[in-house]
Design a protein around this motif. Structure first.
Motif, mmCIF file in Angstrom:
data_model
loop_
_atom_site.group_PDB
_atom_site.id
_atom_site.type_symbol
_atom_site.label_atom_id
_atom_site.label_comp_id
_atom_site.label_asym_id
_atom_site.label_seq_id
_atom_site.Cartn_x
_atom_site.Cartn_y
_atom_site.Cartn_z
ATOM 1 N N SER A 62 9.000 8.511 14.490
ATOM 2 C CA SER A 62 10.110 9.339 14.024
ATOM 3 C C SER A 62 10.894 9.854 15.222
ATOM 4 C CB SER A 62 9.602 10.508 13.191
ATOM 5 O OG SER A 62 8.746 11.336 13.961
ATOM 6 N N ASP A 63 12.115 10.230 14.941
ATOM 7 C CA ASP A 63 12.970 10.830 15.967
ATOM 8 C C ASP A 63 12.814 12.339 15.844
ATOM 9 O OD1 ASP A 63 16.503 10.480 16.896
ATOM 10 O OD2 ASP A 63 14.834 11.602 17.760
ATOM 11 N N GLY A 64 11.980 12.919 16.683
ATOM 12 C CA GLY A 64 11.638 14.322 16.539
ATOM 13 C C GLY A 64 10.412 14.489 15.663
ATOM 14 N N GLY A 65 9.762 15.656 15.794
ATOM 15 C CA GLY A 65 8.535 15.887 15.043
ATOM 16 C C GLY A 65 8.735 16.017 13.546
ATOM 17 N N ALA A 66 9.903 16.412 13.128
ATOM 18 C CA ALA A 66 10.163 16.595 11.706
ATOM 19 C C ALA A 66 11.089 15.530 11.141
ATOM 20 C CB ALA A 66 10.759 17.975 11.468
ATOM 21 N N GLY A 67 11.392 14.533 11.937
ATOM 22 C CA GLY A 67 12.308 13.497 11.479
ATOM 23 C C GLY A 67 11.658 12.500 10.541
ATOM 24 N N ALA A 68 12.500 11.748 9.873
ATOM 25 C CA ALA A 68 12.003 10.693 8.990
ATOM 26 C C ALA A 68 11.406 9.562 9.818
ATOM 27 C CB ALA A 68 13.145 10.169 8.129
ATOM 28 N N MET A 69 10.431 8.888 9.226
ATOM 29 C CA MET A 69 9.794 7.763 9.906
ATOM 30 C C MET A 69 10.741 6.562 9.865
ATOM 31 S SD MET A 69 7.013 9.226 10.734
ATOM 32 C CE MET A 69 6.134 10.707 10.228
ATOM 33 N N ALA A 70 11.233 6.181 11.034
ATOM 34 C CA ALA A 70 12.206 5.097 11.080
ATOM 35 C C ALA A 70 11.544 3.737 11.243
ATOM 36 C CB ALA A 70 13.192 5.336 12.220
ATOM 37 N N TYR A 71 10.378 3.721 11.862
ATOM 38 C CA TYR A 71 9.650 2.466 12.075
ATOM 39 C C TYR A 71 8.204 2.646 11.619
ATOM 40 C CZ TYR A 71 13.586 1.028 14.976
ATOM 41 O OH TYR A 71 14.834 0.688 15.418
ATOM 42 N N TRP A 72 7.701 1.604 10.951
ATOM 43 C CA TRP A 72 6.338 1.604 10.449
ATOM 44 C C TRP A 72 5.625 0.333 10.904
ATOM 45 C CZ3 TRP A 72 4.141 5.131 6.807
ATOM 46 C CH2 TRP A 72 5.013 6.124 6.332
ATOM 47 N N GLY A 73 4.331 0.467 11.141
ATOM 48 C CA GLY A 73 3.507 -0.717 11.283
ATOM 49 C C GLY A 73 3.210 -1.282 9.903
ATOM 50 N N GLN A 74 2.585 -2.430 9.871
ATOM 51 C CA GLN A 74 2.289 -3.066 8.585
ATOM 52 C C GLN A 74 1.090 -2.428 7.893
ATOM 53 O OE1 GLN A 74 1.558 -7.136 9.724
ATOM 54 N NE2 GLN A 74 -0.615 -6.799 10.091
ATOM 55 N N GLY A 75 0.316 -1.650 8.632
ATOM 56 C CA GLY A 75 -0.842 -0.994 8.060
ATOM 57 C C GLY A 75 -2.101 -1.820 8.240
ATOM 58 N N THR A 76 -3.234 -1.134 8.288
ATOM 59 C CA THR A 76 -4.516 -1.814 8.397
ATOM 60 C C THR A 76 -5.517 -1.158 7.445
ATOM 61 O OG1 THR A 76 -6.219 -2.593 9.944
ATOM 62 C CG2 THR A 76 -5.370 -0.387 10.337
ATOM 63 N N GLN A 77 -6.208 -1.975 6.688
ATOM 64 C CA GLN A 77 -7.178 -1.476 5.710
ATOM 65 C C GLN A 77 -8.466 -1.076 6.424
ATOM 66 O OE1 GLN A 77 -7.182 -1.142 2.137
ATOM 67 N NE2 GLN A 77 -9.132 -0.120 2.581
ATOM 68 N N VAL A 78 -8.936 0.126 6.132
ATOM 69 C CA VAL A 78 -10.227 0.582 6.634
ATOM 70 C C VAL A 78 -11.079 0.993 5.446
ATOM 71 C CG1 VAL A 78 -11.470 2.239 8.054
ATOM 72 C CG2 VAL A 78 -9.254 1.357 8.824
ATOM 73 N N THR A 79 -12.239 0.434 5.355
ATOM 74 C CA THR A 79 -13.181 0.758 4.289
ATOM 75 C C THR A 79 -14.396 1.438 4.896
ATOM 76 O OG1 THR A 79 -12.450 -1.130 2.970
ATOM 77 C CG2 THR A 79 -14.599 -0.181 2.435
ATOM 78 N N VAL A 80 -14.778 2.565 4.308
ATOM 79 C CA VAL A 80 -15.975 3.274 4.761
ATOM 80 C C VAL A 80 -17.089 2.998 3.759
ATOM 81 C CG1 VAL A 80 -17.005 5.491 5.344
ATOM 82 C CG2 VAL A 80 -14.589 5.052 5.851
ATOM 83 N N SER A 81 -18.090 2.293 4.230
ATOM 84 C CA SER A 81 -19.174 1.889 3.350
ATOM 85 C C SER A 81 -20.397 1.528 4.168
ATOM 86 C CB SER A 81 -18.751 0.693 2.494
ATOM 87 O OG SER A 81 -19.834 0.221 1.710
ATOM 88 N N SER A 82 -21.555 1.787 3.588
ATOM 89 C CA SER A 82 -22.787 1.395 4.280
ATOM 90 C C SER A 82 -23.170 -0.032 3.914
ATOM 91 C CB SER A 82 -23.914 2.368 3.903
ATOM 92 O OG SER A 82 -24.059 2.412 2.499
#
Length: 120
Positions: A100-120
């Motif tokens: 974001s541009d500034g701490g309160a700005g809108a997110m202008a760029y995003w990564g594609q995301g990564t799935q994290v699963t918490v499991s034993s």
């Protein structure tokens, strides 16, 4: 062109620490006045802001996750790292980094995301 790419293990055991890295290309993470956030989305839920680190290296965290979260950076590699300790299955989510541009700005760029699963 700015691009963000998340990376890290897709499976983490309960009570362990989740560690993810966001690598930015097309610029420097030290460039004023950009902020880099970690955001997650759990199954069936909305987006949840985890925290950010500023262009100058100052972090801020969601109050609900603060005690378990550390966000740091490596300016030589243009990487932002998330550590979330003592994970439970409720931390299962798709994790995104965003800029974001500034701490309160809108997110202008995003990564594609990564799935994290918490499991034993």
């Amino acid at each position: 062109q700015v691009q963000l790419q998340e990376s890290g293990p897709g499976l983490v055991k309960p009570s362990q620490t989740l560690s993810l890295t966001c690598t930015m290309s097309g610029g420097s993470i030290a460039t004023r006045y950009f902020y880099y956030s970690w955001i997650r989305q759990s199954p069936g839920k909305g987006l949840e802001w985890i925290g950010y680190i500023s262009y100058s290296g100052i972090p801020a965290y969601s109050p609900s996750l603060k005690v378990r979260t550390t966000i740091s950076r490596d300016t030589s590699r243009d990487q932002i790292t998330l550590h979330l300790s003592s994970v439970t299955p409720e931390d299962t989510a798709v994790y995104y980094c965003a800029r974001s541009d500034g701490g309160a700005g809108a997110m202008a760029y995003w990564g594609q995301g990564t799935q994290v699963t918490v499991s034993s």
